[in-house]
Design a protein around this motif. Structure first.
Motif, PDB file in Angstrom:
ATOM      1  N   SER A 447       0.824  -1.207   0.000  1.00 18.20           N
ATOM      2  CA  SER A 447       0.000   0.000   0.000  1.00 18.20           C
ATOM      3  C   SER A 447       0.859   1.258   0.000  1.00 18.20           C
ATOM      4  N   LEU A 448       2.031   1.196   0.637  1.00 21.05           N
ATOM      5  CA  LEU A 448       2.927   2.343   0.642  1.00 21.05           C
ATOM      6  C   LEU A 448       3.525   2.565  -0.747  1.00 21.05           C
ATOM      7  N   VAL A 449       3.912   1.485  -1.417  1.00 21.68           N
ATOM      8  CA  VAL A 449       4.429   1.588  -2.788  1.00 21.68           C
ATOM      9  C   VAL A 449       3.376   2.210  -3.701  1.00 21.68           C
ATOM     10  N   GLU A 450       2.147   1.709  -3.588  1.00 27.37           N
ATOM     11  CA  GLU A 450       1.066   2.207  -4.449  1.00 27.37           C
ATOM     12  C   GLU A 450       0.839   3.696  -4.219  1.00 27.37           C
ATOM     13  N   ARG A 451       0.834   4.120  -2.974  1.00 29.99           N
ATOM     14  CA  ARG A 451       0.600   5.534  -2.647  1.00 29.99           C
ATOM     15  C   ARG A 451       1.704   6.425  -3.197  1.00 29.99           C
ATOM     16  N   VAL A 452       2.951   6.038  -2.943  1.00 26.45           N
ATOM     17  CA  VAL A 452       4.072   6.877  -3.377  1.00 26.45           C
ATOM     18  C   VAL A 452       4.145   6.921  -4.899  1.00 26.45           C
ATOM     19  N   ALA A 453       4.001   5.765  -5.553  1.00 27.91           N
ATOM     20  CA  ALA A 453       4.079   5.721  -7.012  1.00 27.91           C
ATOM     21  C   ALA A 453       2.956   6.538  -7.652  1.00 27.91           C
ATOM     22  N   ARG A 454       1.783   6.564  -7.021  1.00 26.67           N
ATOM     23  CA  ARG A 454       0.635   7.289  -7.580  1.00 26.67           C
ATOM     24  C   ARG A 454       0.790   8.797  -7.416  1.00 26.67           C
ATOM     25  N   GLU A 455       1.364   9.228  -6.278  1.00 30.71           N
ATOM     26  CA  GLU A 455       1.336  10.651  -5.947  1.00 30.71           C
ATOM     27  C   GLU A 455       2.664  11.377  -6.138  1.00 30.71           C
ATOM     28  N   ALA A 456       3.749  10.640  -6.434  1.00 31.10           N
ATOM     29  CA  ALA A 456       5.039  11.297  -6.688  1.00 31.10           C
ATOM     30  C   ALA A 456       4.955  12.107  -7.981  1.00 31.10           C
ATOM     31  N   LYS A 457       5.631  13.244  -7.997  1.00 32.02           N
ATOM     32  CA  LYS A 457       5.582  14.153  -9.143  1.00 32.02           C
ATOM     33  C   LYS A 457       6.976  14.337  -9.744  1.00 32.02           C
ATOM     34  N   GLY A 459      10.332  15.760 -10.630  1.00 30.55           N
ATOM     35  CA  GLY A 459      11.181  16.656  -9.850  1.00 30.55           C
ATOM     36  C   GLY A 459      11.295  16.282  -8.385  1.00 30.55           C
ATOM     37  N   ASP A 460      10.431  15.387  -7.900  1.00 32.00           N
ATOM     38  CA  ASP A 460      10.498  14.970  -6.491  1.00 32.00           C
ATOM     39  C   ASP A 460      11.788  14.210  -6.191  1.00 32.00           C
ATOM     40  N   VAL A 461      12.229  14.336  -4.954  1.00 30.19           N
ATOM     41  CA  VAL A 461      13.273  13.459  -4.407  1.00 30.19           C
ATOM     42  C   VAL A 461      12.602  12.573  -3.367  1.00 30.19           C
ATOM     43  N   LEU A 462      12.647  11.256  -3.599  1.00 28.60           N
ATOM     44  CA  LEU A 462      12.067  10.300  -2.656  1.00 28.60           C
ATOM     45  C   LEU A 462      13.215   9.704  -1.844  1.00 28.60           C
ATOM     46  N   LEU A 463      13.311  10.091  -0.590  1.00 34.93           N
ATOM     47  CA  LEU A 463      14.370   9.613   0.304  1.00 34.93           C
ATOM     48  C   LEU A 463      13.817   8.465   1.136  1.00 34.93           C
ATOM     49  N   VAL A 464      14.331   7.266   0.901  1.00 38.94           N
ATOM     50  CA  VAL A 464      13.841   6.059   1.569  1.00 38.94           C
ATOM     51  C   VAL A 464      14.845   5.662   2.646  1.00 38.94           C
ATOM     52  N   MET A 465      14.375   5.554   3.888  1.00 38.76           N
ATOM     53  CA  MET A 465      15.261   5.270   5.020  1.00 38.76           C
ATOM     54  C   MET A 465      14.809   4.027   5.771  1.00 38.76           C
ATOM     55  N   SER A 466      15.725   3.070   5.926  1.00 32.47           N
ATOM     56  CA  SER A 466      15.484   1.845   6.692  1.00 32.47           C
ATOM     57  C   SER A 466      16.814   1.180   6.946  1.00 32.47           C
ATOM     58  N   ILE A 474      12.084  -0.335  -2.333  1.00 34.06           N
ATOM     59  CA  ILE A 474      12.669   0.484  -3.399  1.00 34.06           C
ATOM     60  C   ILE A 474      12.566  -0.198  -4.757  1.00 34.06           C
ATOM     61  N   ASP A 475      12.892  -1.478  -4.823  1.00 36.77           N
ATOM     62  CA  ASP A 475      12.787  -2.193  -6.102  1.00 36.77           C
ATOM     63  C   ASP A 475      11.354  -2.160  -6.622  1.00 36.77           C
ATOM     64  N   LYS A 476      10.398  -2.379  -5.740  1.00 31.47           N
ATOM     65  CA  LYS A 476       8.982  -2.358  -6.145  1.00 31.47           C
ATOM     66  C   LYS A 476       8.555  -0.955  -6.565  1.00 31.47           C
ATOM     67  N   LEU A 477       9.055   0.052  -5.859  1.00 26.70           N
ATOM     68  CA  LEU A 477       8.725   1.429  -6.201  1.00 26.70           C
ATOM     69  C   LEU A 477       9.283   1.805  -7.565  1.00 26.70           C
ATOM     70  N   LEU A 478      10.526   1.422  -7.836  1.00 27.29           N
ATOM     71  CA  LEU A 478      11.132   1.734  -9.134  1.00 27.29           C
ATOM     72  C   LEU A 478      10.352   1.089 -10.276  1.00 27.29           C
ATOM     73  N   VAL A 479       9.918  -0.153 -10.074  1.00 23.21           N
ATOM     74  CA  VAL A 479       9.110  -0.830 -11.098  1.00 23.21           C
ATOM     75  C   VAL A 479       7.810  -0.055 -11.329  1.00 23.21           C
ATOM     76  N   ALA A 480       7.167   0.333 -10.229  1.00 23.05           N
ATOM     77  CA  ALA A 480       5.891   1.058 -10.342  1.00 23.05           C
ATOM     78  C   ALA A 480       6.073   2.413 -11.006  1.00 23.05           C
ATOM     79  N   LEU A 481       7.152   3.116 -10.680  1.00 25.25           N
ATOM     80  CA  LEU A 481       7.395   4.426 -11.287  1.00 25.25           C
ATOM     81  C   LEU A 481       7.702   4.288 -12.772  1.00 25.25           C
ATOM     82  N   GLY A 485       5.760   5.283 -17.194  1.00 28.00           N
ATOM     83  CA  GLY A 485       6.311   5.778 -18.453  1.00 28.00           C
ATOM     84  C   GLY A 485       6.898   7.153 -18.287  1.00 28.00           C
ATOM     85  N   GLY A 486       6.683   7.985 -19.242  1.00 27.00           N
ATOM     86  CA  GLY A 486       7.331   9.306 -19.276  1.00 27.00           C
ATOM     87  C   GLY A 486       6.493  10.411 -18.685  1.00 27.00           C
ATOM     88  N   GLU A 487       5.653  10.068 -17.697  1.00 20.06           N
ATOM     89  CA  GLU A 487       4.827  11.097 -17.075  1.00 20.06           C
ATOM     90  C   GLU A 487       5.685  12.218 -16.511  1.00 20.06           C
TER      91      GLU A 487
END
Length: 488
Positions: A447-457, A459-466, A474-481, A485-487
């Motif tokens: 659900s976190l991947v889906e939210r971030v991938a849907r709402e990231a714009k 020019g954003d910097v997504l800083l992932v900390m763990s 991160i791997d799942k997020l990159l696939v989703a982003l 495509g070229g949005e």
């Protein structure tokens, strides 16, 4: 007569053994130590419950057989002269039990490192709550670039060497000094086995709540460490932490100070700090005299501080500032420390190991310095035993300054975190909102991947900390982003 723990050795001569078997070989530290032993000429085998990439690939490339699962029969295959037991191994482990019953000589990983390598070296140990991996990796790289041919063993994959270790022929051995416990029979900190001749103490803040009961208990192990430094040794300590300075009074050797504050009362300070896309650039001032300009391809005041620690230690080892500056400028960093993982569709994804509230705060500040014009979305998993607890409840509420948005994962229940002592993530989010930071939380990675991938714009910097794998976030997020495509 061996005690109930079996034939446990504290020291051993490097020439007394040929075949070494590591129980728990798939861990980052143990696996890297296995590679180091192999490079040093030993015949090495290992065992673990499961061995997954990347460690499985690394062990295979090093020619080290990894046996699974744990079993007494693994010892029949390995026929070891010495068994090294990792600190994740419990007393009831069937292979550890067989080692005890057969009275095979055994050591902890830190004791073996101390005996087989550090006894013959000038041991440079980097200790402290924060910055150990970056500082030890930078220290090692500076010595390599200066032609000192050091050995090193650090807790992260260095980008310059694509690994955690190096076996050199020089006198210096740089080791990351971990305060975590040693083995099931030795609950003392690992770094108490590391024979420090030169030591860096970066910081002291309460951590590892699963093995230390409070800050005084935590500080006590650093006090023991500092007392190991000989009279002809040196302790480099950061003045930003008054308790570290107090602990430094126990040092028999020379105490050298540093801090990332211009004009401060310390032996090593910066002047004219500038951050940009190339990293941090500043003059290094040594006891009031400017040595020259340093360029570090990393950002953040905490990395300026880490750099000053390395300069102070390296000067004590006889390096010129020119030699040091060359190493600083060519340092490529450590995986999972401000590591850029991709920029699909103009959205930059950065991976960092930060988990303590101080590290979260400093990392966000560093990324803000490096990308001042971009919207910064901080995504954090409180995964460590300490970060899951409410010990730092108030600190986390003030650790996201500089972020435009923050998303936190609610940690699963953990049997080592007592009921009623869990971090209240929804409360952290409410307090962040009160500071003007758009904050939310999620119960799981999908659900976190889906939210971030849907709402990231764009020019954003997504800083992932763990401090863990974050469920492959991160791997799942990159696939989703990328699927967007070229949005823009």
């Amino acid at each position: 007569m061996a005690d109930d723990n079996g034939n446990v050795l504290e020291t051993i001569s490097p020439g007394a053994v040929r075949r070494i078997h590591l129980v728990g070989v798939a861990g980052t530290g143990m696996g890297s130590f296995a590679g180091m032993l192999k490079s040093a000429g030993y015949e090495v085998t290992g065992s673990d419950e499961n061995v997954y990439p990347p460690m499985s690939d690394m062990l295979r490339n090093w020619g080290i057989q990894a046996l699974t699962p744990y079993s007494p029969e693994n010892l029949d295959v390995a026929k070891p002269d010495l068994v090294i037991i990792g600190n994740v191994i419990r007393r009831v482990n069937p292979e550890a039990t067989a080692v005890r019953e057969r009275r095979i000589p055994q050591m902890s990983f830190p004791a073996a490192l101390g005996s087989l390598f550090l006894d013959r070296s000038h041991s440079v140990v980097v200790a402290g709550t924060h910055g150990k991996t970056t500082t030890s990796s930078l220290m090692a790289h500076v010595l390599v670039e200066a032609g000192r041919d050091p050995s090193f063993l650090v807790g992260g994959v260095t980008q310059n060497y694509s690994g955690n270790y190096r076996v050199g022929k020089g006198q210096h051995f740089v080791v990351e000094g971990d305060e975590y416990d040693t083995a099931y029979w030795d609950k003392g900190s690992k770094f108490l086995h590391y024979r420090p001749k030169t030591a860096i103490l970066t910081s002291v803040e309460f951590d590892h709540a699963d093995i230390f009961k409070d800050l005084p208990h935590y500080e006590a192990t650093f006090d023991k460490f500092i007392r190991l430094i000989p009279k002809d040794g040196r302790l480099v300590v950061c003045t930003a932490y008054p308790n570290a300075m107090e602990l430094a009074k126990a040092c028999q050797g020379q105490v050298v100070t540093y801090v990332a504050k211009e004009g401060a009362a310390a032996d090593y300070t910066p002047r004219g700090i500038r951050f940009g896309p190339e990293g941090a650039r500043f003059e290094v001032v040594e006891r009031g005299t400017a040595l020259g300009t340093a360029l570090l391809p990393l950002s953040g005041m905490h990395n300026v501080e880490n750099t000053l620690a390395v300069v102070a230690a390296a000067r004590g080892l006889g390096l010129t500032f020119g030699e040091i500056a060359k190493g600083l400028a060519t340092f490529r960093g450590v995986k999972r420390r401000q590591e850029v993982r991709g920029e699909p569709g103009g959205i930059l994804v950065v991976d960092d190991f930060a988990h303590h509230p101080t590290a979260v705060r400093e990392t966000i500040a560093a990324i803000r310095h490096r990308y001042p014009e971009r919207r910064l979305w901080a995504i954090f998993e409180p995964r460590s035993n300490t970060s899951r607890r409410n010990i730092h409840q108030e600190d986390y509420a003030h650790s996201f300054t500089g972020a435009t948005r923050a998303s936190l994962k609610v940690p699963e229940r953990h049997d080592k975190v007592p009921t009623g002592e869990e971090l209240d993530v929804p409360r952290v989010c409410e307090e962040l909102k009160a500071q003007g930071i758009a904050a939310d939380h999620a119960p799981d990675v999908p659900s976190l991947v889906e939210r971030v991938a849907r709402e990231a714009k764009y020019g954003d910097v997504l800083l992932v900390m763990s401090n863990g794998a974050f469920g492959g976030f991160i791997d799942k997020l990159l696939v989703a982003l990328r699927s967007r495509g070229g949005e823009r």
